[in-house]
Design a protein around this motif. Structure first.
Motif, PDB file in Angstrom:
ATOM      1  N   ALA A   6     -26.006  89.302  -8.292  1.00  0.00           N
ATOM      2  CA  ALA A   6     -26.559  89.258  -6.690  1.00  0.00           C
ATOM      3  C   ALA A   6     -26.194  88.626  -5.856  1.00  0.00           C
ATOM      4  O   ALA A   6     -24.798  88.624  -5.162  1.00  0.00           O
ATOM      5  N   GLY A   7     -25.103  86.875  -6.662  1.00  0.00           N
ATOM      6  CA  GLY A   7     -24.399  86.606  -5.924  1.00  0.00           C
ATOM      7  C   GLY A   7     -23.068  86.771  -5.501  1.00  0.00           C
ATOM      8  O   GLY A   7     -22.957  86.438  -4.522  1.00  0.00           O
ATOM      9  N   ALA A   8     -22.639  87.959  -6.767  1.00  0.00           N
ATOM     10  CA  ALA A   8     -20.920  88.234  -6.454  1.00  0.00           C
ATOM     11  C   ALA A   8     -21.428  89.420  -5.734  1.00  0.00           C
ATOM     12  O   ALA A   8     -20.082  89.986  -5.507  1.00  0.00           O
ATOM     13  N   ASP A   9     -22.565  90.199  -5.269  1.00  0.00           N
ATOM     14  CA  ASP A   9     -22.816  91.223  -4.224  1.00  0.00           C
ATOM     15  C   ASP A   9     -22.141  92.572  -5.016  1.00  0.00           C
ATOM     16  O   ASP A   9     -21.390  93.524  -4.109  1.00  0.00           O
ATOM     17  N   ILE A  10     -23.077  92.635  -6.052  1.00  0.00           N
ATOM     18  CA  ILE A  10     -21.937  93.569  -7.189  1.00  0.00           C
ATOM     19  C   ILE A  10     -23.752  94.236  -7.609  1.00  0.00           C
ATOM     20  O   ILE A  10     -24.730  94.080  -7.545  1.00  0.00           O
ATOM     21  N   GLN A  11     -24.405  95.409  -6.127  1.00  0.00           N
ATOM     22  CA  GLN A  11     -25.185  96.065  -6.083  1.00  0.00           C
ATOM     23  C   GLN A  11     -25.524  97.327  -6.883  1.00  0.00           C
ATOM     24  O   GLN A  11     -24.776  98.010  -7.470  1.00  0.00           O
ATOM     25  N   TYR A  12     -26.627  97.548  -7.822  1.00  0.00           N
ATOM     26  CA  TYR A  12     -26.742  98.443  -8.168  1.00  0.00           C
ATOM     27  C   TYR A  12     -28.425  98.633  -7.891  1.00  0.00           C
ATOM     28  O   TYR A  12     -28.670  97.709  -7.675  1.00  0.00           O
TER      29      TYR A  12
ATOM     30  N   THR B 264     -14.231  87.872 -10.795  1.00  0.00           N
ATOM     31  CA  THR B 264     -14.014  87.045 -11.264  1.00  0.00           C
ATOM     32  C   THR B 264     -13.229  86.197 -10.623  1.00  0.00           C
ATOM     33  O   THR B 264     -14.144  85.678 -10.713  1.00  0.00           O
ATOM     34  N   ARG B 265     -13.386  85.855  -9.455  1.00  0.00           N
ATOM     35  CA  ARG B 265     -12.902  84.929  -8.488  1.00  0.00           C
ATOM     36  C   ARG B 265     -14.892  85.123  -7.990  1.00  0.00           C
ATOM     37  O   ARG B 265     -15.129  84.043  -7.734  1.00  0.00           O
ATOM     38  N   ARG B 266     -14.849  86.147  -8.085  1.00  0.00           N
ATOM     39  CA  ARG B 266     -16.851  86.426  -6.555  1.00  0.00           C
ATOM     40  C   ARG B 266     -17.356  85.135  -8.052  1.00  0.00           C
ATOM     41  O   ARG B 266     -18.018  84.618  -7.180  1.00  0.00           O
TER      42      ARG B 266
END
Length: 311
Positions: free
Chosen positions: A41-47, A227-229
């Motif tokens: 969620a913090g890395a904004d990987i939505q699914y 990785t950066r996120r």
């Protein structure tokens, strides 16, 4: 039978006829799973994960999430079945998988310890040579015990061999059931160990959750982006953003208290005798820092949470 990379790609391309996605393995249950949800969620990987499906397509990144047992993830990443994964360092070491350990994630911390019954009086692992050890970390323990035996047998006329047995769960019960003289298992808080009447006498390794990558990952740019996120989320969890005003005459003292990661941002105020300072400070020290700032006359001290950052 476990899914192969062909199975994953076939499924992905059936839903997404464009290029195959980066495959990111996530522990499917337990505390690691819960931490990973916050990380994603913090890395904004939505699914959206449908019920009982262990594969989910990200809706905003060219990524497919694959939910696997944490113990299987190193093997899947090492063999290139998936590109990235999150698991424990203990799982990586036990699997022997050849992967890149990209970064430590700061959660899931525990120790893999040799434990003996308190009543046994054993305090040295050398006293376990020739005895019985039960563990779910068969590879690591067999290798460790082989060295113990080799060292002990240098001075013995009759060679001895320590027995290592594998069990997949409830390792801590082995001694009480008479199946072992010692166990090797993970220790987090130590409550389970103490309840079973056990005490640690040696630590084989300290572990935490890690991000791992296949050494020949086919999506290097996307891997670097993810990785950066994640690194930004991990860093943000350790810091807060602090804003305050301080007399210019106290600026040097203030900077000593809040030096920041590189340097604080110092801005002039309408009153040229005062300046405003903005700086990242360690979350676990923020209360003490605020006390110190107040002691030198700083005012309007404000602290803000950071959800993500690049630093």
């Amino acid at each position: 039978m476990p899914l192969t990379k062909t199975d994953f790609i076939t499924l992905n391309e059936a839903k997404d006829p464009q290029a195959s996605r980066l495959l990111f393995a996530i522990p499917k249950k337990g505390r690691l799973y819960e931490h990973c949800q916050k990380l994603l969620a913090g890395a904004d990987i939505q699914y959206h994960r449908k019920n009982r499906l262990d594969i989910a397509l990200s809706t905003n990144q060219h990524v497919s999430l694959v939910f696997l047992p944490a113990s299987d993830i190193p093997k899947f990443v090492g063999e290139g079945i998936v590109d990235l994964g999150i698991t424990g360092q203990d799982m990586v070491a036990e699997s022997g998988a050849d992967v890149d350990e990209v970064m430590e994630l700061g959660f899931g911390k525990c120790d893999l310890c040799v434990q003996v019954p308190i009543a046994s009086g054993i305090t040295d692992v050398k006293d376990l040579v020739g005895k019985r050890i039960v563990t779910s970390f068969e590879h690591l323990v067999t290798k460790y015990v082989a060295q113990l035996d080799a060292d002990a047998n240098k001075t013995r006329k009759q060679p001895v061999k320590t027995a290592v047995s594998f069990v997949s769960g409830s390792v801590e019960a082995a001694c009480a059931l008479g199946l072992a003289d010692a166990i090797v298992d993970l220790v987090e808080s130590g409550e389970t160990m103490r309840a079973a009447g056990l005490t640690p006498i040696h630590t084989l390794l300290s572990s935490q959750a890690v991000l791992i990558a296949n050494k020949k990952a086919p999506h290097p740019e996307l891997t670097a982006k993810i990785t950066r996120r994640i690194r930004g989320v991990i860093l943000a969890a350790r810091y807060v953003y602090c804003n305050y005003n301080v007399a210019r005459a106290k600026l040097a003292e203030a900077i000593k208290i809040t030096p920041g990661r590189k340097a604080p941002t110092v801005s002039p105020l309408e009153n040229d005798q005062w300046v405003a300072i903005s700086v990242m400070v360690a979350k676990d020290k923020v209360a003490e820092i605020m006390d110190q700032l107040e002691a030198i006359g700083a005012t309007d001290i404000l602290v803000f949470s950071i959800t993500n950052c690049r630093a």
